[in-house]
Write an enzyme that holds these catalytic residues in place. Sequence first.
Site, PDB file in Angstrom:
ATOM      1  CB  CYS A 126       7.801  71.746  18.934  1.00 35.58           C
ATOM      2  SG  CYS A 126       7.022  70.179  19.362  1.00 35.58           S
ATOM      3  CB  VAL A 127      12.849  73.738  18.165  1.00 37.04           C
ATOM      4  CG1 VAL A 127      13.759  74.627  17.333  1.00 37.04           C
ATOM      5  CG2 VAL A 127      12.952  74.120  19.635  1.00 37.04           C
TER       6      VAL A 127
END
Lengths: 213, 154
Positions: free
Chosen positions: B29-30
């Site tokens: 994820c970011v």
Amino acid sequence: MKSQWREALDKLTELEKDALREVGYIGAGHAATALSKLIDQRIDASVPIAASVSLTQLPETVGGREELVVGVYLPLTGDLEGSVLLVFPKRSALALADLLMKRKVGTATTLDEIDTSALKEVGNILSGRCLTALSKFLGMRLIEHVPDLACDMVGAVVDSIIIKFGQRAEQALVIVVELTTKEKVKIMAYFFLLFGLEEAETILKAIRAKAGE
Amino acid sequence: MAEEIEVNIGELKVAKAPDKLVALGIGSCVAVTFYDPGLKVGALAHIMLPDSTKGNPIGSPIKYADLAVDELIKEMAKMGSKKKGIEAKIVGGADMFPHIKHAPLEVGRINVEAVKEKLKKDGIRTVGEAVGGNAGRSVEFSTATGSLTIRTKL
């Protein structure tokens, strides 16, 4: 948008839930037999949880996003495409490594290369046994691919797998297997089964059919 | 007393100094942070997927890089912040299972690229990043100073 998988699972009757739990039991039983052969002692297996969880809640099932775990990831193809993620909480992973390497449980405080390679192999075997049970139950051919292992925070371990399904699904099946040695060493193994919506529907159909028998 | 606000996958939260925004256990994820140093306000979006236009999007729009950045700009505007005053930072996008031969995951890298492209398109200045690699990250974003603290467990 609503999650059809969740709706479908919510609609499961008690009988159908039993059928699902049964898959868990069969898989757990096979996994325990395999493990007891590997470490040369009796292992009891129980299935405290067999349920569906929302993808974003998976890390909470194991104790929160920063909980340290060992995760073994196996891509799945064949009649159904999906993923299996087997998660051992840190303490269980260390105990399992000790058992596999014939050390006194409590010896390992970190995992070396040989330990992680042993855990990867054991993850492969345990998931393999569970999948054999599932594939018999569903009457489908499931092919496991070479696994990979990660030791990290569970949130991080889980997110790359759920991303693979994030566009197509919102729920995963979780089967928690508790393995107990004769010295009362407990190993918790979390099997997360991830499929897209269509595959999930196929599995539900099979569960319904089984419950109807 | 600074409050810590947790931002889960698919969520976006805003905060004012001295509060902190945190995202825990980020793998592929970011986390994208927006900060306005003049106003000392910030926002964090916990993104999961690169593109909402591919396939059939389900669930929270913040899951997607493109929609999340749009939303970040909107939320910052509500706090009185203008685009040119915003400083963006990007954290995450690791590859947790680099040895998988069958259908490599690679989503981390793709997520990071999608975020960067979208920020560039919208004219948002990126001032820092901690991306890629094979380790999970937890990030703590202080809206008092605009600084990020990143923890790994390896």
